[in-house]
Design a protein around this motif. Structure first.
Motif, PDB file in Angstrom:
ATOM      1  N   LEU A 182       0.831  -1.199   0.074  1.00  0.00           N
ATOM      2  CA  LEU A 182       0.126   0.131   0.008  1.00  0.00           C
ATOM      3  C   LEU A 182       0.771   1.124   0.043  1.00  0.00           C
ATOM      4  CD1 LEU A 182      -2.504  -1.068   2.787  1.00  0.00           C
ATOM      5  CD2 LEU A 182      -2.845  -1.253   0.210  1.00  0.00           C
ATOM      6  N   PRO A 183       0.988   2.162  -1.058  1.00  0.00           N
ATOM      7  CA  PRO A 183       1.859   3.142  -1.285  1.00  0.00           C
ATOM      8  C   PRO A 183       1.398   4.200  -0.246  1.00  0.00           C
ATOM      9  CG  PRO A 183       0.386   2.992  -3.094  1.00  0.00           C
ATOM     10  CD  PRO A 183       0.401   1.772  -2.344  1.00  0.00           C
ATOM     11  N   GLU A 184      -0.073   4.282   0.003  1.00  0.00           N
ATOM     12  CA  GLU A 184      -0.440   5.241   0.961  1.00  0.00           C
ATOM     13  C   GLU A 184      -0.048   5.049   2.339  1.00  0.00           C
ATOM     14  OE1 GLU A 184      -3.838   2.496   0.385  1.00  0.00           O
ATOM     15  OE2 GLU A 184      -2.135   3.445  -0.780  1.00  0.00           O
ATOM     16  N   LYS A 185       0.296   3.958   2.718  1.00  0.00           N
ATOM     17  CA  LYS A 185       0.777   3.650   4.078  1.00  0.00           C
ATOM     18  C   LYS A 185       2.553   3.107   3.980  1.00  0.00           C
ATOM     19  CE  LYS A 185      -3.452   1.845   5.937  1.00  0.00           C
ATOM     20  NZ  LYS A 185      -4.160   0.712   6.520  1.00  0.00           N
ATOM     21  N   SER A 186       3.238   3.919   3.139  1.00  0.00           N
ATOM     22  CA  SER A 186       4.372   3.489   2.978  1.00  0.00           C
ATOM     23  C   SER A 186       4.861   2.272   2.725  1.00  0.00           C
ATOM     24  CB  SER A 186       5.391   4.023   4.189  1.00  0.00           C
ATOM     25  OG  SER A 186       4.908   5.332   4.523  1.00  0.00           O
ATOM     26  N   TRP A 187       4.037   1.584   1.623  1.00  0.00           N
ATOM     27  CA  TRP A 187       4.265   0.153   1.234  1.00  0.00           C
ATOM     28  C   TRP A 187       3.848  -0.860   2.309  1.00  0.00           C
ATOM     29  CZ3 TRP A 187       3.577   0.692  -3.850  1.00  0.00           C
ATOM     30  CH2 TRP A 187       4.222   1.792  -4.516  1.00  0.00           C
ATOM     31  N   GLU A 188       3.212  -0.665   3.120  1.00  0.00           N
ATOM     32  CA  GLU A 188       3.016  -1.811   3.988  1.00  0.00           C
ATOM     33  C   GLU A 188       2.101  -2.674   3.224  1.00  0.00           C
ATOM     34  OE1 GLU A 188       0.899  -0.701   7.772  1.00  0.00           O
ATOM     35  OE2 GLU A 188       2.794   0.234   9.006  1.00  0.00           O
ATOM     36  N   ILE A 189       2.248  -4.044   3.972  1.00  0.00           N
ATOM     37  CA  ILE A 189       1.685  -5.034   3.370  1.00  0.00           C
ATOM     38  C   ILE A 189      -0.175  -4.984   3.514  1.00  0.00           C
ATOM     39  CG2 ILE A 189       0.955  -7.576   3.244  1.00  0.00           C
ATOM     40  CD1 ILE A 189       4.026  -7.929   3.829  1.00  0.00           C
ATOM     41  N   ASP A 190      -0.820  -5.329   2.716  1.00  0.00           N
ATOM     42  CA  ASP A 190      -2.097  -5.218   2.858  1.00  0.00           C
ATOM     43  C   ASP A 190      -2.637  -6.623   3.336  1.00  0.00           C
ATOM     44  OD1 ASP A 190      -5.104  -5.512   2.679  1.00  0.00           O
ATOM     45  OD2 ASP A 190      -5.187  -4.793   0.778  1.00  0.00           O
ATOM     46  N   LEU A 191      -2.592  -6.657   4.762  1.00  0.00           N
ATOM     47  CA  LEU A 191      -2.685  -7.670   5.330  1.00  0.00           C
ATOM     48  C   LEU A 191      -3.957  -8.711   5.023  1.00  0.00           C
ATOM     49  CD1 LEU A 191      -1.207  -6.930   8.667  1.00  0.00           C
ATOM     50  CD2 LEU A 191       0.176  -8.047   7.115  1.00  0.00           C
ATOM     51  N   GLN A 192      -4.937  -8.018   5.056  1.00  0.00           N
ATOM     52  CA  GLN A 192      -6.323  -8.982   4.722  1.00  0.00           C
ATOM     53  C   GLN A 192      -6.098  -9.486   3.283  1.00  0.00           C
ATOM     54  OE1 GLN A 192      -9.635  -6.295   4.854  1.00  0.00           O
ATOM     55  NE2 GLN A 192     -11.102  -7.902   4.492  1.00  0.00           N
ATOM     56  N   HIS A 193      -5.668  -8.786   2.221  1.00  0.00           N
ATOM     57  CA  HIS A 193      -5.529  -9.260   1.204  1.00  0.00           C
ATOM     58  C   HIS A 193      -4.439 -10.406   1.101  1.00  0.00           C
ATOM     59  CE1 HIS A 193      -3.640  -9.254  -3.405  1.00  0.00           C
ATOM     60  NE2 HIS A 193      -5.014  -9.825  -3.589  1.00  0.00           N
ATOM     61  N   LEU A 194      -3.394 -10.358   1.800  1.00  0.00           N
ATOM     62  CA  LEU A 194      -2.410 -11.424   1.806  1.00  0.00           C
ATOM     63  C   LEU A 194      -3.142 -12.681   2.427  1.00  0.00           C
ATOM     64  CD1 LEU A 194       0.588 -12.525   2.216  1.00  0.00           C
ATOM     65  CD2 LEU A 194       0.726 -11.337   4.677  1.00  0.00           C
ATOM     66  N   GLU A 195      -3.897 -12.381   3.679  1.00  0.00           N
ATOM     67  CA  GLU A 195      -4.397 -13.672   4.213  1.00  0.00           C
ATOM     68  C   GLU A 195      -5.251 -14.521   3.157  1.00  0.00           C
ATOM     69  OE1 GLU A 195      -5.563 -15.082   8.677  1.00  0.00           O
ATOM     70  OE2 GLU A 195      -5.405 -12.777   8.356  1.00  0.00           O
ATOM     71  N   SER A 196      -6.092 -13.506   2.356  1.00  0.00           N
ATOM     72  CA  SER A 196      -7.260 -14.153   1.687  1.00  0.00           C
ATOM     73  C   SER A 196      -6.614 -14.882   0.569  1.00  0.00           C
ATOM     74  CB  SER A 196      -7.832 -12.932   0.841  1.00  0.00           C
ATOM     75  OG  SER A 196      -7.078 -12.345  -0.136  1.00  0.00           O
ATOM     76  N   LEU A 197      -5.440 -14.704   0.374  1.00  0.00           N
ATOM     77  CA  LEU A 197      -4.638 -15.474  -0.773  1.00  0.00           C
ATOM     78  C   LEU A 197      -4.089 -17.070  -0.374  1.00  0.00           C
ATOM     79  CD1 LEU A 197      -2.370 -12.913  -2.350  1.00  0.00           C
ATOM     80  CD2 LEU A 197      -4.502 -13.695  -3.215  1.00  0.00           C
ATOM     81  N   ILE A 198      -4.109 -17.091   0.875  1.00  0.00           N
ATOM     82  CA  ILE A 198      -3.418 -18.531   1.549  1.00  0.00           C
ATOM     83  C   ILE A 198      -4.284 -19.648   1.171  1.00  0.00           C
ATOM     84  CG2 ILE A 198      -2.683 -19.567   3.398  1.00  0.00           C
ATOM     85  CD1 ILE A 198      -1.613 -16.870   4.429  1.00  0.00           C
ATOM     86  N   ASP A 199      -3.893 -20.742   0.740  1.00  0.00           N
ATOM     87  CA  ASP A 199      -4.582 -22.127   0.911  1.00  0.00           C
ATOM     88  C   ASP A 199      -3.889 -23.345   1.194  1.00  0.00           C
ATOM     89  OD1 ASP A 199      -3.198 -22.643  -1.484  1.00  0.00           O
ATOM     90  OD2 ASP A 199      -4.588 -22.007  -2.953  1.00  0.00           O
ATOM     91  N   GLU A 200      -4.380 -24.400   0.798  1.00  0.00           N
ATOM     92  CA  GLU A 200      -3.650 -25.623   1.320  1.00  0.00           C
ATOM     93  C   GLU A 200      -2.283 -25.964   0.451  1.00  0.00           C
ATOM     94  OE1 GLU A 200      -6.397 -26.849  -1.881  1.00  0.00           O
ATOM     95  OE2 GLU A 200      -6.527 -25.642  -0.013  1.00  0.00           O
TER      96      GLU A 200
END
Length: 445
Positions: A182-200
């Motif tokens: 997220l550039p507006e947060k000094s490139w912090e990770i979008d944690l919600q988006h990150l977690e949504s990508l995880i699968d088995e």
């Protein structure tokens, strides 16, 4: 199936068939013509940066000397030499003639001990057995992905992020899932988006801190949140920390904050010691609760045997490099990078249509382009291509990092070149910037 053995008669050799025939019967006809094709791995290996840059029409303005702000090599302009202590360590290693042969594939024990001692801390202790020396940080990343992932698995990669992750993974049949920064947060990770990508089938989370291409540095609190996501889903972390010491703020290692998530930390000499061509990298194995156990370590050891490790001469110099490089050298490099970043950010912040994001580490600064205000250009590639043609300034379009409408600036150039480059970028933008209809209405009022 036929077997053969060799026997000796009066000191000479002769062939003895086991099943009554010297050669097995042919089961297939011979090839009728030559047909040699590249492997699937070769065909699937693609560097996104090369794919973008090779397709650009780069014809600099002959009236202006070229300023390349695109190359992530701190040695290009000669203004950032390594320290004399580093060079002396290499001279001593060569003159000793002790390091001309093959080293163990994981590296000399003494060299691994030196790395372990240099990076060990109470929260993340290291021993020599936790260190594997590699041919640059790139090979460290290659080994880490190779030992954790199978074809059909997926890995989580930052976007924008270092292109090598995808280059390696796709060639191995591993799916790449991009999580947003997220550039507006000094490139912090979008944690919600990150977690949504995880699968088995998620076998690895790659975290680049400090970031290439963003130059961002995550806070301790943000790193802890990332680790919590990995912990909830039992996903190991590959921490790319090659720029971990090139920061102007606090930058804890991920391993020092993890109590249960195992981490493979990748680093090397390239950036902090300003010797990327020496190809010396390492993996630091931070196991937690014996999750990696012996299998991951043995797997890494087997993989190192494919190319028999890092340069033996640099390994021989490593202990001296780590122990004798003065702190003043590191401080000088960081001061220079911080100053150049501030100059670049300050200059481009006042350019209409550009939105630079101030970095805190590494050697890079990302600049957003408000494409609505530059209707003459289709995208960031078109924008940066024309910038070369008219102003002889080459910035890498962020489409190379799968993040359109930004460009990356490398801040290792001499200060006067940075100032000149920013002036040319300003002139270019002033020529092509068009206010939106809303802006015009505001002015009319």
């Amino acid at each position: 199936m036929y077997f053969y053995r060799l026997s000796t008669v009066h000191g000479s050799f002769h062939h003895v068939s086991v099943n009554g025939s010297l050669y097995p019967a042919k089961t297939k006809s011979r090839r009728q013509r030559w047909e040699v094709k590249p492997s699937e791995m070769a065909n699937n290996t693609l560097n996104p940066i090369r794919a973008i840059v090779d397709g650009m029409k780069l014809s600099p303005n002959p009236d202006k000397p070229m300023i390349a702000l695109s190359i992530g090599d701190p040695t290009v302009f000669g203004n950032l030499p390594t320290d004399e202590a580093v060079l002396q360590a290499m001279r001593d290693a060569v003159d000793s003639q002790k390091f001309n042969g093959y080293a163990p594939s994981v590296g000399y024990l003494k060299s691994r001990e030196a790395v372990a001692n240099f990076y060990s801390c109470s929260q993340a202790p290291l021993e020599a057995d936790d260190v594997i020396l590699t041919s640059g940080c790139s090979q460290a990343i290659d080994l880490a992905i190779s030992v954790l992932c199978n074809p059909g698995d997926n890995i989580l990669v930052p976007c924008p992020g270092f292109s090598l992750y995808k280059t390696l993974a796709v060639s191995m049949g591993i799916e790449v899932k991009l999580y947003n920064l997220l550039p507006e947060k000094s490139w912090e990770i979008d944690l919600q988006h990150l977690e949504s990508l995880i699968d088995e089938r998620t076998s690895c989370l790659i975290v680049t801190n400090p970031s290439n291409p963003c130059g961002s540095v995550f806070t301790k609190e943000h790193l802890q949140k990332i680790i919590k996501v990995a912990s909830r889903h039992c996903v190991p972390i590959l921490a790319d920390e090659i720029y971990g010491d090139m920061v102007s703020c606090d930058c804890p290692s991920m391993a020092s904050l993890s109590s249960d998530v195992p981490i493979l930390s990748c680093g090397g000499l390239a950036k902090r010691w300003l010797v990327p061509g020496w190809r010396m990298g390492w993996i630091l194995i931070h196991d937690r609760n014996d999750v990696f156990g012996s299998e991951i370590r043995q797997g890494l050891m087997k993989l190192t045997q494919r190319i028999l490790g890092a340069c033996s001469i640099v390994q021989g110099a490593l202990e001296s490099i780590l122990n004798n490089t003065p702190q003043s050298f590191y401080n000088s490099t960081i001061r220079f990078l911080k100053s150049n970043s501030e100059i670049c950010f300050s200059e481009l912040s006042t350019v209409p249509g550009l939105n630079p994001v101030m970095p805190s580490g590494a050697m890079y600064l990302m600049v957003g382009i408000d494409m609505d205000h530059f209707p003459d250009f289709k995208n960031d590639v078109d924008f940066t291509e024309r910038l070369v043609t008219e102003q002889s300034v080459f910035c890498l379009p962020a489409s190379a990092f799968e993040y359109p409408n930004f460009f990356r600036i490398v801040v290792t150039v001499p200060e006067e070149m940075m100032v000149e480059a920013c002036a040319r970028i300003r002139e270019f933008c002033q020529r092509y910037y068009r206010p939106s209809s809303c802006d015009s209405n505001d002015l009319d009022q």
